[in-house]
Design a protein around this motif. Structure first.
Motif, mmCIF file in Angstrom:
data_model
loop_
_atom_site.group_PDB
_atom_site.id
_atom_site.type_symbol
_atom_site.label_atom_id
_atom_site.label_comp_id
_atom_site.label_asym_id
_atom_site.label_seq_id
_atom_site.Cartn_x
_atom_site.Cartn_y
_atom_site.Cartn_z
ATOM 1 N N GLY A 70 0.789 -1.234 0.000
ATOM 2 C CA GLY A 70 0.000 0.000 0.000
ATOM 3 C C GLY A 70 0.813 1.272 0.000
ATOM 4 O O GLY A 70 0.837 1.984 -0.977
ATOM 5 N N GLY A 71 1.495 1.563 1.093
ATOM 6 C CA GLY A 71 2.170 2.846 1.220
ATOM 7 C C GLY A 71 3.594 2.879 0.722
ATOM 8 O O GLY A 71 4.114 3.929 0.385
ATOM 9 N N GLY A 72 4.252 1.759 0.679
ATOM 10 C CA GLY A 72 5.616 1.717 0.214
ATOM 11 C C GLY A 72 6.592 2.447 1.115
ATOM 12 O O GLY A 72 7.557 3.023 0.647
ATOM 13 N N ARG A 73 6.314 2.444 2.422
ATOM 14 C CA ARG A 73 7.221 3.106 3.342
ATOM 15 C C ARG A 73 7.205 2.371 4.675
ATOM 16 O O ARG A 73 6.317 1.576 4.959
ATOM 17 C CB ARG A 73 6.840 4.562 3.547
ATOM 18 N N ILE A 74 8.209 2.660 5.489
ATOM 19 C CA ILE A 74 8.308 2.080 6.831
ATOM 20 C C ILE A 74 7.964 3.183 7.820
ATOM 21 O O ILE A 74 8.504 4.282 7.745
ATOM 22 C CB ILE A 74 9.724 1.554 7.101
ATOM 23 N N VAL A 75 7.043 2.908 8.729
ATOM 24 C CA VAL A 75 6.640 3.890 9.738
ATOM 25 C C VAL A 75 7.180 3.461 11.100
ATOM 26 O O VAL A 75 7.658 2.341 11.275
ATOM 27 C CB VAL A 75 5.108 4.069 9.786
ATOM 28 N N GLY A 76 7.112 4.361 12.064
ATOM 29 C CA GLY A 76 7.658 4.114 13.392
ATOM 30 C C GLY A 76 7.218 2.804 14.008
ATOM 31 O O GLY A 76 8.018 2.087 14.622
ATOM 32 N N HIS A 77 5.947 2.469 13.861
ATOM 33 C CA HIS A 77 5.437 1.228 14.458
ATOM 34 C C HIS A 77 6.149 0.010 13.872
ATOM 35 O O HIS A 77 6.425 -0.949 14.592
ATOM 36 C CB HIS A 77 3.925 1.105 14.241
ATOM 37 N N ASP A 78 6.445 0.043 12.576
ATOM 38 C CA ASP A 78 7.137 -1.081 11.952
ATOM 39 C C ASP A 78 8.506 -1.290 12.588
ATOM 40 O O ASP A 78 8.906 -2.415 12.879
ATOM 41 C CB ASP A 78 7.324 -0.835 10.447
ATOM 42 N N VAL A 79 9.221 -0.198 12.803
ATOM 43 C CA VAL A 79 10.553 -0.283 13.400
ATOM 44 C C VAL A 79 10.447 -0.767 14.835
ATOM 45 O O VAL A 79 11.223 -1.627 15.273
ATOM 46 C CB VAL A 79 11.274 1.081 13.325
ATOM 47 N N GLU A 80 9.492 -0.253 15.586
ATOM 48 C CA GLU A 80 9.304 -0.680 16.974
ATOM 49 C C GLU A 80 9.017 -2.173 17.044
ATOM 50 O O GLU A 80 9.559 -2.885 17.899
ATOM 51 C CB GLU A 80 8.168 0.102 17.618
ATOM 52 N N GLU A 81 8.172 -2.664 16.173
ATOM 53 C CA GLU A 81 7.831 -4.086 16.152
ATOM 54 C C GLU A 81 9.057 -4.926 15.792
ATOM 55 O O GLU A 81 9.331 -5.957 16.408
ATOM 56 C CB GLU A 81 6.701 -4.351 15.163
ATOM 57 N N PHE A 82 9.805 -4.488 14.800
ATOM 58 C CA PHE A 82 11.017 -5.192 14.382
ATOM 59 C C PHE A 82 12.016 -5.277 15.532
ATOM 60 O O PHE A 82 12.568 -6.342 15.816
ATOM 61 C CB PHE A 82 11.633 -4.480 13.174
ATOM 62 N N VAL A 83 12.247 -4.167 16.209
ATOM 63 C CA VAL A 83 13.186 -4.139 17.335
ATOM 64 C C VAL A 83 12.708 -5.074 18.444
ATOM 65 O O VAL A 83 13.500 -5.811 19.030
ATOM 66 C CB VAL A 83 13.370 -2.695 17.858
ATOM 67 N N GLY A 84 11.417 -5.080 18.709
ATOM 68 C CA GLY A 84 10.873 -5.965 19.734
ATOM 69 C C GLY A 84 11.062 -7.431 19.406
ATOM 70 O O GLY A 84 11.426 -8.230 20.272
ATOM 71 N N VAL A 85 10.837 -7.801 18.162
ATOM 72 C CA VAL A 85 11.006 -9.199 17.748
ATOM 73 C C VAL A 85 12.473 -9.608 17.864
ATOM 74 O O VAL A 85 12.792 -10.687 18.368
ATOM 75 C CB VAL A 85 10.481 -9.404 16.307
ATOM 76 N N VAL A 86 13.379 -8.744 17.412
ATOM 77 C CA VAL A 86 14.804 -9.061 17.507
ATOM 78 C C VAL A 86 15.231 -9.153 18.970
ATOM 79 O O VAL A 86 16.004 -10.036 19.346
ATOM 80 C CB VAL A 86 15.656 -8.025 16.741
ATOM 81 N N ALA A 87 14.696 -8.280 19.827
ATOM 82 C CA ALA A 87 15.036 -8.325 21.248
ATOM 83 C C ALA A 87 14.561 -9.629 21.891
ATOM 84 O O ALA A 87 15.243 -10.203 22.738
ATOM 85 C CB ALA A 87 14.435 -7.122 21.973
ATOM 86 N N ARG A 88 13.374 -10.101 21.482
ATOM 87 C CA ARG A 88 12.830 -11.333 22.065
ATOM 88 C C ARG A 88 13.527 -12.589 21.547
ATOM 89 O O ARG A 88 13.818 -13.502 22.314
ATOM 90 C CB ARG A 88 11.331 -11.446 21.775
ATOM 91 N N TYR A 89 13.758 -12.652 20.244
ATOM 92 C CA TYR A 89 14.219 -13.903 19.636
ATOM 93 C C TYR A 89 15.664 -13.870 19.153
ATOM 94 O O TYR A 89 16.187 -14.890 18.720
ATOM 95 C CB TYR A 89 13.309 -14.276 18.467
ATOM 96 N N GLY A 90 16.303 -12.710 19.207
ATOM 97 C CA GLY A 90 17.672 -12.595 18.736
ATOM 98 C C GLY A 90 17.715 -12.346 17.238
ATOM 99 O O GLY A 90 16.744 -12.584 16.528
ATOM 100 N N PRO A 91 18.846 -11.874 16.776
ATOM 101 C CA PRO A 91 18.961 -11.562 15.351
ATOM 102 C C PRO A 91 19.205 -12.809 14.506
ATOM 103 O O PRO A 91 20.033 -13.651 14.855
ATOM 104 C CB PRO A 91 20.165 -10.620 15.299
#
Length: 57
Positions: free
Chosen positions: A3-24
């Protein structure tokens, strides 16, 4: 990026949370390594390519 073709703050927050929980993953480790290097194409060269890149910056 449907749809928008962009990354918004929530996307980054979610990504950081997943990496923090499960590791890179291997791909995330490659992303971190690439982010820590000098850009392969200087900003000036990107601007000469089409002129659109610096309008946002």
């Amino acid at each position: 990026m449907v749809g928008g073709g962009r990354i918004v703050g929530h996307d980054v927050e979610e990504f950081v949370g997943v990496v923090a929980r499960y590791g890179p993953s291997a791909d995330v480790q490659r992303l971190v390594a690439a982010a820590g290097t000098v850009p392969a194409a200087p900003r000036l060269n990107i601007a000469r390519a089409c002129g659109c890149c610096l309008k946002v910056a």
